[in-house]
Write a protein that holds these residues in place. Structure first.
Motif, PDB file in Angstrom:
ATOM      1  N   ALA A  34       0.664  -1.060   0.077  1.00 11.07           N
ATOM      2  CA  ALA A  34       0.310  -0.205   0.053  1.00 11.07           C
ATOM      3  C   ALA A  34       0.928   1.203   0.111  1.00 11.07           C
ATOM      4  O   ALA A  34       1.632   1.402   0.567  1.00 11.07           O
ATOM      5  N   GLY A  36       0.369   5.435   0.354  1.00  5.29           N
ATOM      6  CA  GLY A  36      -0.835   7.168   0.465  1.00  5.29           C
ATOM      7  C   GLY A  36      -0.978   7.729   1.429  1.00  5.29           C
ATOM      8  O   GLY A  36       0.215   7.076   2.114  1.00  5.29           O
ATOM      9  N   SER A  37      -2.120   7.899   1.777  1.00  6.71           N
ATOM     10  CA  SER A  37      -1.916   9.166   3.426  1.00  6.71           C
ATOM     11  C   SER A  37      -1.527   8.300   4.588  1.00  6.71           C
ATOM     12  O   SER A  37      -1.305   6.608   4.228  1.00  6.71           O
ATOM     13  N   ARG A  39      -3.512   7.265   7.308  1.00 10.89           N
ATOM     14  CA  ARG A  39      -5.144   6.638   7.078  1.00 10.89           C
ATOM     15  C   ARG A  39      -5.147   5.413   6.322  1.00 10.89           C
ATOM     16  O   ARG A  39      -5.737   4.103   6.200  1.00 10.89           O
ATOM     17  N   GLU A  40      -4.573   5.234   4.989  1.00 12.15           N
ATOM     18  CA  GLU A  40      -5.051   4.179   3.647  1.00 12.15           C
ATOM     19  C   GLU A  40      -3.748   2.931   4.572  1.00 12.15           C
ATOM     20  O   GLU A  40      -4.333   2.296   3.811  1.00 12.15           O
ATOM     21  N   GLN A  43      -4.309   1.085   7.402  1.00 18.42           N
ATOM     22  CA  GLN A  43      -5.749  -0.192   7.581  1.00 18.42           C
ATOM     23  C   GLN A  43      -5.115  -1.374   6.844  1.00 18.42           C
ATOM     24  O   GLN A  43      -6.408  -1.868   8.065  1.00 18.42           O
TER      25      GLN A  43
END
Length: 550
Positions: A34, A36-37, A39-40, A43
């Motif tokens: 992953a 990204g941010s 938050r991303e 996860q």
């Protein structure tokens, strides 16, 4: 799927198609899962996930050095360093050589590396007599920083069967005094031939490779394109494979098929043996077939179309004539190799372009990605041919920082088209940066600094028209290197599915003043999802679940 590790709160420079800058990355096993941010990527966290707070630090794809000399870099560490901080004079160097001779069994070689007469107060080479005063029981050789010239004592030239009556080899010079006596200075192929006798044994090569790998990791270099060593190239490749298999070499290696000594012999041997570019795995892969066409930019011995600015009758040295170049590399192309050559001067670059163009006419191939190593002086007419032929260039911008003051003396206004990366980018030519270490400094951040600023070590402008931007420079040291080895789908950028080969810096590379980029430090290096270098203990703050390799 849960991550083994996530980086958060970072300046993650992805070098993806859009040059996205994000906050975090999640990693599972040896792959990126992953990007990204915060938050991303969070996860993907579980109770067993290690979370590293970058606190604004830069996270980059691992640096890919598209041209260096693994074996020479490592074995140099076994010899006397001429670039040690205390070496200011020949006297200082002689002291270290005597110390080395005292702990070296009689008859064994005493070697020094990184010599540059212009950095010493005497501004000259030592004489053969001065080296004989250090020892006549040991062969002594001092290798110039360019790796194209050396100075040897009487014992060394005797072992190499060089006498006053020995003829200069093709593409080389055995320097003599006016009375015909040897000076001990060996240039180009004469220097290369000496290393048929001064080579290291197999155990020394293994030790050197391990030492070199450790230094690469500290510099944030996770993949290298090895440009060859002295002596038997097949023996060097065999030992390199053993070192990769035993994990003494922990970086990924794209092994260029070339040798500094009689490079054509190794190429022809490999053509006959059968393997071609691409054979191997993600840790060791066969690269292009490589020859030498000319000499050193700092020698200076490169082959130029116009004479040197400081010497009106000097056009440099050519190793092979056009027919020889066409025959050897043409056959390698025909058999399926990516091909390349060391070509520094514009005359040498033109010869290599003629060779590649002829090979492609006779045996067309799409996506060949043939290369030119260095391409030191490359004016517009040659750039246009490079673009048309789809050639990848391997320039060395760090040379402009280290050697720029001398380049101005040797080549004058031609510095404006030396390692012309701005021109390459504007014309859509892919250029992958290499340090050429140990010819000069390994540090990719110094190379990026040089590409952005085009200032010499003394602050002189050296072709400022070729300055590039920070994202362009990072790409040249990452994705472009992967492209040059046909591996852009597995590394070179921070994208889902690619190897977790990553580097953390101690500052923001996008926010720091561009004149200060050379002072940024690598504080974490990860290869294949494993942390191999972590002096600040970033990965050990919150968890011990990430695999740490000492």
């Amino acid at each position: 799927m849960k991550a083994d590790l996530v980086f958060i709160n970072g300046e993650v420079v992805t070098i993806d198609h859009d040059n996205r800058v994000v906050e975090g990355v999640a990693i599972k096993d040896n792959r990126i899962i992953a990007v990204g941010s915060n938050r991303e990527v969070q996860q993907y966290c579980s109770d067993d996930t290690t979370s590293i707070d970058l606190d604004g630090k830069t996270l980059l794809p691992g640096f890919i050095d598209a041209h260096l000399h693994l074996t020479i870099y490592g074995t140099n560490l076994l010899g006397v360093s001429c670039i040690a901080p205390h070496i200011h004079s020949l006297h200082d160097l002689f002291v270290d050589l005597r110390k080395k001779a005292m702990v070296t069994p009689k008859g064994q070689w005493v070697r020094a590396w990184g010599f540059n007469e212009k950095k010493l107060v005497e501004n000259r080479y030592p004489t053969i007599q001065e080296l004989d005063e250090i020892s006549t029981d040991h062969p002594i050789v001092i290798i110039r920083t360019c790796n194209h010239t050396s100075i040897a004592n009487s014992k060394a030239v005797e072992i190499a069967n060089i006498t006053e009556g020995t003829s200069d080899p093709a593409g080389g010079i055995i320097e003599r005094n006016q009375d015909g006596s040897l000076t001990g200075k060996l240039i180009e192929n004469a220097h290369m031939n000496l290393f048929e006798y001064a080579s290291y044994n197999a155990e020394e090569l293994r030790v050197g490779m391990k030492l070199a790998s450790e230094e690469f990791i500290k510099a944030g270099v996770t993949s290298i394109h090895d440009a060859g060593a002295y002596g038997d190239g097949s023996e060097n490749l065999r030992i390199m494979q053993q070192a990769v298999n035993s994990k003494d070499i922990k970086v990924r290696v794209y092994a260029i098929i070339g040798s500094l000594t009689n490079s054509h012999e190794f190429v022809l041997k490999m053509i006959e043996a059968g393997p071609i570019t691409g054979l191997g795995d993600d840790w060791l892969r066969i690269g292009p077939a490589k020859l030498f066409t000319d000499g050193s930019s700092i020698g200076p011995t490169i082959a130029t179309r116009e004479p040197y600015s400081h010497s009106e009758n000097d056009y440099g040295i050519v190793y092979y004539n056009q027919d020889e170049l066409n025959r050897i590399l043409g056959e390698a192309h025909k058999k399926g190799f990516q091909i390349t050559a060391h070509a520094q001067g514009d005359r040498a670059v033109e010869m290599l372009l003629d060779c590649i163009e002829k090979a492609l006419i006779e045996h067309p191939r799409k996506d060949h990605r043939h290369r030119i190593e260095h391409a030191g002086i490359t004016p517009l007419d040659l750039q246009k041919r490079i673009k048309r032929l789809g050639i990848v260039i391997i320039p060395n911008p760090v040379f402009m920082y280290v050697n720029g003051d001398t380049y101005l003396e040797y080549y004058g206004d031609r510095v404006e088209v030396m390692y012309p990366v701005r021109d390459y980018i504007d014309q859509g030519i892919i250029a992958a940066f290499g340090s050429d270490a140990p010819v000069t400094f390994l540090d990719p951040l110094l190379g990026i600094h040089a590409a952005l600023n085009r200032k010499s070590i003394k602050g002189q402008s050296v072709g400022e028209n070729q300055c590039i931007g920070i994202m362009e420079a990072i790409r040249a040291y990452t994705w472009n290197g992967a492209y040059a080895s046909f591996e852009e789908n597995s590394k070179g950028s921070i994208e889902v599915g690619k190897f977790a080969d990553l580097v953390v810096l101690n500052d923001s590379i996008l926010k720091v003043d561009k004149m200060d980029i050379k002072d940024i430090l690598v504080v974490l290096t990860m290869v294949d999802g494993k942390v191999l270098y972590d002096p600040m203990n970033l990965s050990r703050v919150r968890s011990i679940h990430i695999p740490i390799v000492n």
